[in-house]
Design a protein around this motif. Structure first.
Motif, mmCIF file in Angstrom:
data_model
loop_
_atom_site.group_PDB
_atom_site.id
_atom_site.type_symbol
_atom_site.label_atom_id
_atom_site.label_comp_id
_atom_site.label_asym_id
_atom_site.label_seq_id
_atom_site.Cartn_x
_atom_site.Cartn_y
_atom_site.Cartn_z
ATOM 1 N N ASP A 1 1.438 -0.847 -0.260
ATOM 2 C CA ASP A 1 -0.028 0.442 -0.065
ATOM 3 C C ASP A 1 1.092 1.150 0.132
ATOM 4 O O ASP A 1 1.699 1.349 0.964
ATOM 5 C CB ASP A 1 -1.141 -0.297 1.123
ATOM 6 N N LEU A 2 0.908 2.230 -0.999
ATOM 7 C CA LEU A 2 1.793 3.315 -1.144
ATOM 8 C C LEU A 2 1.610 4.435 -0.303
ATOM 9 O O LEU A 2 2.742 4.494 0.530
ATOM 10 C CB LEU A 2 1.430 3.979 -2.312
ATOM 11 N N GLU A 3 0.934 4.414 0.592
ATOM 12 C CA GLU A 3 0.755 5.656 1.326
ATOM 13 C C GLU A 3 1.200 4.680 2.678
ATOM 14 O O GLU A 3 2.059 5.343 3.393
ATOM 15 C CB GLU A 3 -0.601 6.198 1.997
ATOM 16 N N THR A 4 0.740 3.505 3.322
ATOM 17 C CA THR A 4 1.436 3.147 4.147
ATOM 18 C C THR A 4 3.148 2.660 3.921
ATOM 19 O O THR A 4 3.886 3.121 4.975
ATOM 20 C CB THR A 4 1.071 1.230 4.418
ATOM 21 N N ALA A 5 3.596 2.809 3.138
ATOM 22 C CA ALA A 5 4.796 1.956 2.683
ATOM 23 C C ALA A 5 5.572 3.965 2.778
ATOM 24 O O ALA A 5 6.569 3.708 3.336
ATOM 25 C CB ALA A 5 4.783 1.781 1.407
ATOM 26 N N LEU A 6 4.823 5.174 2.544
ATOM 27 C CA LEU A 6 5.693 6.341 2.414
ATOM 28 C C LEU A 6 5.617 6.207 3.852
ATOM 29 O O LEU A 6 6.728 6.914 4.776
ATOM 30 C CB LEU A 6 4.661 6.658 1.943
ATOM 31 N N ARG A 7 4.405 6.413 4.901
ATOM 32 C CA ARG A 7 4.913 6.477 6.389
ATOM 33 C C ARG A 7 5.739 5.419 6.643
ATOM 34 O O ARG A 7 6.177 6.120 7.936
ATOM 35 C CB ARG A 7 3.161 6.217 6.916
ATOM 36 N N THR B 1 3.783 2.147 -13.467
ATOM 37 C CA THR B 1 2.817 1.197 -12.853
ATOM 38 C C THR B 1 1.003 1.634 -12.964
ATOM 39 O O THR B 1 0.105 0.960 -14.225
ATOM 40 C CB THR B 1 2.630 -0.179 -11.534
ATOM 41 N N LYS B 2 0.466 2.702 -12.898
ATOM 42 C CA LYS B 2 -0.543 3.648 -12.359
ATOM 43 C C LYS B 2 -0.933 3.412 -14.298
ATOM 44 O O LYS B 2 -2.105 3.378 -14.755
ATOM 45 C CB LYS B 2 -0.124 4.770 -12.219
ATOM 46 N N GLN B 3 0.089 4.143 -15.290
ATOM 47 C CA GLN B 3 0.090 4.185 -16.677
ATOM 48 C C GLN B 3 0.081 3.280 -17.583
ATOM 49 O O GLN B 3 -1.017 3.354 -17.924
ATOM 50 C CB GLN B 3 1.638 4.942 -16.693
ATOM 51 N N ALA B 4 0.413 1.610 -17.083
ATOM 52 C CA ALA B 4 -0.097 0.665 -18.008
ATOM 53 C C ALA B 4 -1.638 0.705 -17.162
ATOM 54 O O ALA B 4 -1.923 -0.195 -18.038
ATOM 55 C CB ALA B 4 0.711 -0.570 -17.195
ATOM 56 N N HIS B 5 -1.769 0.339 -16.068
ATOM 57 C CA HIS B 5 -3.105 -0.588 -15.238
ATOM 58 C C HIS B 5 -3.873 0.528 -16.152
ATOM 59 O O HIS B 5 -4.727 0.410 -16.475
ATOM 60 C CB HIS B 5 -3.117 0.372 -13.571
ATOM 61 N N ALA B 6 -3.801 1.837 -16.279
ATOM 62 C CA ALA B 6 -4.717 3.065 -16.999
ATOM 63 C C ALA B 6 -5.085 2.663 -18.313
ATOM 64 O O ALA B 6 -6.414 2.851 -18.960
ATOM 65 C CB ALA B 6 -4.288 4.128 -16.824
ATOM 66 N N VAL C 1 5.316 -5.031 -10.062
ATOM 67 C CA VAL C 1 4.105 -4.255 -10.951
ATOM 68 C C VAL C 1 2.838 -5.051 -10.578
ATOM 69 O O VAL C 1 1.884 -4.419 -10.417
ATOM 70 C CB VAL C 1 4.914 -4.728 -11.926
ATOM 71 N N ALA C 2 3.410 -6.831 -9.723
ATOM 72 C CA ALA C 2 2.479 -7.854 -9.540
ATOM 73 C C ALA C 2 1.566 -6.900 -8.083
ATOM 74 O O ALA C 2 0.267 -6.786 -7.975
ATOM 75 C CB ALA C 2 2.564 -8.808 -9.749
ATOM 76 N N GLY C 3 2.400 -6.177 -6.661
ATOM 77 C CA GLY C 3 1.791 -6.323 -6.267
ATOM 78 C C GLY C 3 1.294 -4.367 -5.955
ATOM 79 O O GLY C 3 0.317 -4.532 -5.165
ATOM 80 N N ILE C 4 1.647 -3.863 -6.869
ATOM 81 C CA ILE C 4 1.187 -2.555 -7.107
ATOM 82 C C ILE C 4 0.396 -2.228 -7.953
ATOM 83 O O ILE C 4 -1.276 -2.284 -7.642
ATOM 84 C CB ILE C 4 2.398 -1.541 -7.816
ATOM 85 N N MET C 5 0.185 -3.499 -8.550
ATOM 86 C CA MET C 5 -1.335 -3.364 -9.610
ATOM 87 C C MET C 5 -2.889 -4.101 -8.524
ATOM 88 O O MET C 5 -3.677 -3.997 -8.692
ATOM 89 C CB MET C 5 -1.614 -4.616 -11.309
ATOM 90 N N HIS C 6 -2.167 -5.380 -8.339
ATOM 91 C CA HIS C 6 -3.385 -5.955 -7.255
ATOM 92 C C HIS C 6 -3.715 -4.983 -6.905
ATOM 93 O O HIS C 6 -4.890 -4.515 -5.949
ATOM 94 C CB HIS C 6 -2.679 -6.316 -6.128
ATOM 95 N N TRP C 7 -2.373 -3.664 -5.760
ATOM 96 C CA TRP C 7 -3.452 -2.375 -5.061
ATOM 97 C C TRP C 7 -4.450 -1.512 -5.498
ATOM 98 O O TRP C 7 -5.338 -1.617 -5.401
ATOM 99 C CB TRP C 7 -2.134 -1.608 -4.199
#
Length: 295
Positions: free
Chosen positions: A183-189, A231-236, A280-286
């Motif tokens: 989870d991006l925000e959790t990771a950044l925190r 990954t957001k670009q690829a997902h979109a 990428v799989a982890g980010i796509m899942h998120w």
């Protein structure tokens, strides 16, 4: 790990109550035992074994090490404890991800007697003796059962995978964003928390100590954002995982000296530690789970 040297680290804290931080894989356990023996730590000398989280490259050797050192308590975050006592579900999940590679990469996590397991919550500490403690700081994002560990005497912070993967030969730092917990925000925190603790050094499980704390944590946060943005670009664009991996791998290649390193083994180790498919799989899942307004 997987036949490579210098791919993951365990750290021995010597003192009144000797402590091992991270065991590595099951297949690495005999190597760790022999190293501890060479440093004068016998079967009844080790007081505690602490893992930052229960992924098999960090905790796969816990059951074996517990057998070698019958007096040691085993310390883990409360969300991971049951998987050390009964690894069957964890191993089945890992088998689904890695298939036949599981045995050569990680081996098999042996169960640990539940009576020997002590848990950490959002905070907690491990007694190192003489007033010295290893303080636990809950740091999910990479995994919901992840803790950072700060040595009160030295200021060393054991960061597990929450700050990414570090390659000492090249100084590269790459994120570790595997499914299913990223989870991006959790990771950044978690990265920000590490900075707030003001450690003297960061001790990466993959691998080694880094003294330039502020710049390294800044780079860690930057890497997370870069991989998520791509990954957001690829997902979109509706790409499937294979095409998304190829795109992200291509666009991040120049960020890492290891991938242009003359020694092919260095690049192979780096890709094994923090592979584009897993990240990428982890980010796509998120992204699939996140609400559109939150991303």
């Amino acid at each position: 790990m997987a036949g490579y040297a210098g791919i993951t680290a365990g750290y021995l804290i010597l003192g009144d109550r000797p402590c091992l931080v991270e065991t590595g894989t099951s297949t690495s356990a005999p190597v760790v035992r022999d190293a501890l023996t060479s440093l004068g730590v016998g079967p009844d000398d080790l007081a505690s074994v602490v893992v930052t989280h229960i992924h098999l490259d960090h905790a796969g050797g816990v059951g074996d090490i517990a057998g070698y050192y019958p007096s040691a308590e085993i310390v883990v975050h409360e969300k991971g404890a049951r998987h050390l006592a009964d690894p069957s579900r964890l191993m089945a999940s890992a088998r689904m991800v890695w298939g036949d590679q599981l045995d050569s990469l990680f081996g098999s996590l042996a169960p640990t007697d539940a009576a020997r397991i002590r848990t950490l919550g959002d905070t907690g500490s491990v007694d190192l003796g003489g007033g010295r403690v290893l303080a636990g700081h809950y740091s999910p994002g990479h995994a919901k059962h992840h803790v950072g560990l700060l040595d009160s005497a030295t200021g060393d912070l054991y960061v597990g995978d929450a700050a990414g993967v570090y390659l000492p030969e090249t100084g590269d730092l790459r994120p570790a964003t595997p499914p299913p917990d990223f989870d991006l925000e959790t990771a950044l925190r978690s990265v920000a928390l590490f900075g707030d603790l003001r450690p003297q050094r960061l001790l990466f499980s993959h691998y080694g100590p880094v003294a330039d704390v502020a710049a390294t944590l800044e780079r860690s946060a930057e890497e997370l954002r870069v991989w998520v943005d791509l990954t957001k670009q690829a997902h979109a664009a509706g790409m499937d995982l294979d095409h998304a991996v190829a795109m992200v791998r291509d666009k991040t290649r120049e960020r890492y000296a290891a991938l242009a390193f003359e020694d092919a083994e260095t690049a192979e180790r780096f890709e094994l530690l923090s592979g584009a498919p897993s990240n990428v799989a982890g980010i796509m899942h998120w992204l699939d789970l996140a609400k559109p307004e939150s991303i």
